[in-house]
Write a protein that holds these residues in place. Sequence first.
Motif, PDB file in Angstrom:
ATOM      1  N   VAL A 497       0.841  -1.190   0.000  1.00 49.17           N
ATOM      2  CA  VAL A 497       0.000   0.000   0.000  1.00 49.17           C
ATOM      3  C   VAL A 497       0.878   1.242   0.000  1.00 49.17           C
ATOM      4  O   VAL A 497       2.024   1.222   0.448  1.00 49.17           O
ATOM      5  CB  VAL A 497      -0.939   0.036   1.224  1.00 49.17           C
ATOM      6  CG1 VAL A 497      -1.923  -1.120   1.183  1.00 49.17           C
ATOM      7  CG2 VAL A 497      -0.153   0.026   2.517  1.00 49.17           C
ATOM      8  N   ASN A 498       0.316   2.341  -0.512  1.00 49.65           N
ATOM      9  CA  ASN A 498       1.005   3.622  -0.460  1.00 49.65           C
ATOM     10  C   ASN A 498       0.915   4.197   0.953  1.00 49.65           C
ATOM     11  O   ASN A 498       0.005   3.882   1.720  1.00 49.65           O
ATOM     12  CB  ASN A 498       0.369   4.613  -1.439  1.00 49.65           C
ATOM     13  CG  ASN A 498       0.688   4.289  -2.883  1.00 49.65           C
ATOM     14  OD1 ASN A 498       1.753   3.801  -3.196  1.00 49.65           O
ATOM     15  ND2 ASN A 498      -0.269   4.562  -3.767  1.00 49.65           N
ATOM     16  N   ALA A 499       1.865   5.059   1.280  1.00 50.03           N
ATOM     17  CA  ALA A 499       1.868   5.704   2.591  1.00 50.03           C
ATOM     18  C   ALA A 499       2.203   7.179   2.421  1.00 50.03           C
ATOM     19  O   ALA A 499       2.957   7.563   1.530  1.00 50.03           O
ATOM     20  CB  ALA A 499       2.880   5.037   3.525  1.00 50.03           C
ATOM     21  N   TYR A 500       1.634   7.995   3.288  1.00 52.35           N
ATOM     22  CA  TYR A 500       1.936   9.424   3.340  1.00 52.35           C
ATOM     23  C   TYR A 500       3.150   9.622   4.239  1.00 52.35           C
ATOM     24  O   TYR A 500       3.290   8.966   5.277  1.00 52.35           O
ATOM     25  CB  TYR A 500       0.736  10.168   3.912  1.00 52.35           C
ATOM     26  CG  TYR A 500       0.896  11.673   3.998  1.00 52.35           C
ATOM     27  CD1 TYR A 500       0.385  12.494   3.002  1.00 52.35           C
ATOM     28  CD2 TYR A 500       1.522  12.262   5.085  1.00 52.35           C
ATOM     29  CE1 TYR A 500       0.503  13.877   3.083  1.00 52.35           C
ATOM     30  CE2 TYR A 500       1.646  13.640   5.178  1.00 52.35           C
ATOM     31  CZ  TYR A 500       1.138  14.441   4.172  1.00 52.35           C
ATOM     32  OH  TYR A 500       1.263  15.797   4.264  1.00 52.35           O
ATOM     33  N   LEU A 501       4.011  10.530   3.852  1.00 49.97           N
ATOM     34  CA  LEU A 501       5.184  10.790   4.682  1.00 49.97           C
ATOM     35  C   LEU A 501       5.415  12.283   4.867  1.00 49.97           C
ATOM     36  O   LEU A 501       5.084  13.091   4.007  1.00 49.97           O
ATOM     37  CB  LEU A 501       6.437  10.135   4.099  1.00 49.97           C
ATOM     38  CG  LEU A 501       6.932  10.581   2.712  1.00 49.97           C
ATOM     39  CD1 LEU A 501       7.777  11.843   2.785  1.00 49.97           C
ATOM     40  CD2 LEU A 501       7.753   9.470   2.070  1.00 49.97           C
ATOM     41  N   GLN A 502       5.953  12.598   6.021  1.00 50.33           N
ATOM     42  CA  GLN A 502       6.497  13.929   6.297  1.00 50.33           C
ATOM     43  C   GLN A 502       8.006  13.758   6.380  1.00 50.33           C
ATOM     44  O   GLN A 502       8.495  12.996   7.210  1.00 50.33           O
ATOM     45  CB  GLN A 502       5.955  14.490   7.608  1.00 50.33           C
ATOM     46  CG  GLN A 502       6.484  15.877   7.959  1.00 50.33           C
ATOM     47  CD  GLN A 502       6.068  16.287   9.362  1.00 50.33           C
ATOM     48  OE1 GLN A 502       6.364  15.613  10.330  1.00 50.33           O
ATOM     49  NE2 GLN A 502       5.364  17.404   9.449  1.00 50.33           N
ATOM     50  N   LEU A 503       8.722  14.454   5.543  1.00 54.38           N
ATOM     51  CA  LEU A 503      10.163  14.232   5.407  1.00 54.38           C
ATOM     52  C   LEU A 503      10.922  15.493   5.772  1.00 54.38           C
ATOM     53  O   LEU A 503      10.656  16.568   5.243  1.00 54.38           O
ATOM     54  CB  LEU A 503      10.476  13.797   3.974  1.00 54.38           C
ATOM     55  CG  LEU A 503      11.884  13.331   3.644  1.00 54.38           C
ATOM     56  CD1 LEU A 503      11.834  12.304   2.499  1.00 54.38           C
ATOM     57  CD2 LEU A 503      12.766  14.499   3.218  1.00 54.38           C
ATOM     58  N   ASP A 504      11.863  15.347   6.732  1.00 61.18           N
ATOM     59  CA  ASP A 504      12.690  16.470   7.167  1.00 61.18           C
ATOM     60  C   ASP A 504      14.147  16.028   7.160  1.00 61.18           C
ATOM     61  O   ASP A 504      14.477  14.955   7.683  1.00 61.18           O
ATOM     62  CB  ASP A 504      12.307  16.930   8.575  1.00 61.18           C
ATOM     63  CG  ASP A 504      10.896  17.480   8.639  1.00 61.18           C
ATOM     64  OD1 ASP A 504      10.654  18.541   8.035  1.00 61.18           O
ATOM     65  OD2 ASP A 504      10.044  16.840   9.277  1.00 61.18           O
ATOM     66  N   THR A 505      15.004  16.859   6.599  1.00 61.02           N
ATOM     67  CA  THR A 505      16.428  16.538   6.511  1.00 61.02           C
ATOM     68  C   THR A 505      17.239  17.523   7.334  1.00 61.02           C
ATOM     69  O   THR A 505      17.055  18.738   7.236  1.00 61.02           O
ATOM     70  CB  THR A 505      16.914  16.569   5.050  1.00 61.02           C
ATOM     71  OG1 THR A 505      16.208  15.560   4.307  1.00 61.02           O
ATOM     72  CG2 THR A 505      18.401  16.283   4.964  1.00 61.02           C
ATOM     73  N   ASP A 506      18.119  16.970   8.163  1.00 57.61           N
ATOM     74  CA  ASP A 506      19.063  17.775   8.943  1.00 57.61           C
ATOM     75  C   ASP A 506      20.422  17.624   8.264  1.00 57.61           C
ATOM     76  O   ASP A 506      21.092  16.604   8.409  1.00 57.61           O
ATOM     77  CB  ASP A 506      19.124  17.281  10.387  1.00 57.61           C
ATOM     78  CG  ASP A 506      20.003  18.153  11.273  1.00 57.61           C
ATOM     79  OD1 ASP A 506      20.955  18.764  10.757  1.00 57.61           O
ATOM     80  OD2 ASP A 506      19.752  18.210  12.486  1.00 57.61           O
ATOM     81  N   GLU A 507      20.802  18.649   7.505  1.00 60.33           N
ATOM     82  CA  GLU A 507      22.040  18.551   6.740  1.00 60.33           C
ATOM     83  C   GLU A 507      23.266  18.498   7.641  1.00 60.33           C
ATOM     84  O   GLU A 507      24.256  17.828   7.323  1.00 60.33           O
ATOM     85  CB  GLU A 507      22.141  19.725   5.763  1.00 60.33           C
ATOM     86  CG  GLU A 507      21.056  19.712   4.686  1.00 60.33           C
ATOM     87  CD  GLU A 507      21.186  20.864   3.713  1.00 60.33           C
ATOM     88  OE1 GLU A 507      22.098  21.703   3.922  1.00 60.33           O
ATOM     89  OE2 GLU A 507      20.396  20.935   2.762  1.00 60.33           O
ATOM     90  N   ASP A 508      23.220  19.203   8.777  1.00 62.19           N
ATOM     91  CA  ASP A 508      24.365  19.183   9.686  1.00 62.19           C
ATOM     92  C   ASP A 508      24.588  17.792  10.263  1.00 62.19           C
ATOM     93  O   ASP A 508      25.719  17.323  10.371  1.00 62.19           O
ATOM     94  CB  ASP A 508      24.163  20.193  10.815  1.00 62.19           C
ATOM     95  CG  ASP A 508      24.198  21.631  10.327  1.00 62.19           C
ATOM     96  OD1 ASP A 508      24.825  21.879   9.273  1.00 62.19           O
ATOM     97  OD2 ASP A 508      23.597  22.499  10.980  1.00 62.19           O
ATOM     98  N   ALA A 509      23.493  17.134  10.653  1.00 62.98           N
ATOM     99  CA  ALA A 509      23.600  15.794  11.225  1.00 62.98           C
ATOM    100  C   ALA A 509      23.700  14.729  10.148  1.00 62.98           C
ATOM    101  O   ALA A 509      24.125  13.600  10.422  1.00 62.98           O
ATOM    102  CB  ALA A 509      22.400  15.503  12.124  1.00 62.98           C
TER     103      ALA A 509
END
Length: 639
Positions: A497-509
């Motif tokens: 099944v498809n899923a909804y995502l919230q994606l956040d990237t921490d470039e420093d980490a």
Amino acid sequence: MMERGSTRSLGRRSAAGLLFGVLLLGASACSFEADADASSAGAGSWTVLTYSIADTDLEPYMMVDVDEMGQVGSSENLSIVALVDRAADYSSDPVLGLDDWTGGKLLEINEGSATEVEDLGDVNTGDPAVLAEFVRRGIEEYPADNYALIISDHGASWPGVGGDESSDNDSLSLAEIDTALATGLNAVGVDKLDLLGFDACLMATYEVASTLAPRADLLLASQELEPGHGWDYTALDAASVPVNGQTLGSALLAGFAAQAADEGNESGITLSLVDLTRMTAVDDALATFSAALVDRAAAVAPVVGVSLAGTLGFGRSPDPLEDTHMTDLGILAGEIGVEALDVSDAADDLVRVINDAVLDKVDGLATLGATGLSIYFPPQQEYFSADYLSLDPTGGWSDFLSSYYAAGASIPAGERAQFTATEGEVSFADDGLYISGPFASAENLAKASIRYGLIEADGSITFLGQEEASFSSDGSGVAEGFFDLTTLQISDDEDTVNAYLQLDTDEDAGVTTINVPMAYYSPEDLDGETYQDVLLTITTDAETQDVLTETYYAFNADLGTYGELTADPAGIIVPEVLNVLADGSEEWLATSDYGLYADLPYLQYDFVALESGTELYIELGVVDYGGNTSTVSARVTVP
């Protein structure tokens, strides 16, 4: 009604080894050396009181905790006393030689066994009188040089802990904990606990530390959601010889970090040891900082908005109504101080006293730089709980929040977030899709984001995700977002099944955090009428996309917080997606009418490229610190 096939064939592969061909990486930890000199002030014998609110879905984890206590046991220098309130349904395992029971028991923990001091029956662990009596009795009957109390269950930051399911989910508010500790300690003539611990989510907050500072010298708690295994209680062995509170607290902290590494969830942890005797300095510094912000509310609010959007937060959710809105106080103050020079001195002082108060801490890649204390900060007033106003003290913070929301509501119409075009400019490249749009002014903007979804036959949009975007602050007035044209799919080897995502990237980490809203249906819920809201949190290496950690958290609506999900493999778990109708109304919907088997360790995840010819809706949005939003969008066909 949900329907499933009658057979299944699951490969015995862990989910941590399935997403992107996982290479599990160790989390980085930041820890400060604790004073291990047993001859220092406060060293001596210990009584450790553990208040296990196990009449919840966390019961299986807490029974492991009790067993860990038994691996240490009471000794000449250490007494371990536990109040353990068990549930009827979640676990039937014996523990330390005692058969399964329902209700509360007062136990003396010995090495390899437990002595039942009293069967308390159907006790309400959300009653502050029960906690007060446990403290009184534990100290009176097990006298020692030092006393520690550890409260274990769901934690919700400033709203409190617990949720006794056999007592209408009654929990302990922060005020009730304070009253209970004062009552119990006063009854035996003890001024303070030497160590107060919360083996629970989100309890390392300014509000908790400031309120309970008169009741203990040290606080050990987590800023972030805790994995279900919680602390490693074999670390109590440190108190088998004379030690001071800082040494014991640091031993528990190190044990938690080591156990998290063994369990593979070290990337998302926090734990901090706070010197509560220094909270008066934190109170004063926060009051000065808050007053400076109030005095400059309209001028400094735009800086605060941008700082808040970029500051490490805890207990986050794609649904703002299920977000705990806790943010790292030290990081937030530091960021504001850098950008708003007229409050920088107050900000620097606050950061300094927080660093002084936090004696030891651990963080992971996904929580890198956590300073040890969080504070409540909903970005808009609509998410602010009026119950917060009843807290005392709040260091003037509630006054600042009121002024911040007032400033946001007063942004002139011509200075609000506003694109100057109605449609976004879209271009395709080998790596995905770019969307951009011009906006009027960056002066009050706080953040930008994109969301994307499939165009349905009825004109509605089934959104599949949201991600960070960027906006320029150099006067060019352009916001831009990127979508790599892949969607998250989850499979149990039988259905996908498809899923909804919230994606956040921490470039420093160098990490990406993915939050996936889901719903869990127990095997007893044959009609699919009741469910638990669930948040799947995955941390990946931002460059390689290798999975570092994954945890399923169940949302506790009564307490407004999360705890690790205890799922029956025969149950059903269903990802949810955001559906927006043509009239703009939004609702979260299950992605299918059958879901996946909830055998969580063996679910598989993958990012799948959208097929050529897919009709796609892409939306770029900007929001100002007052919560005003503006969007540009486009409808495109995937080449």
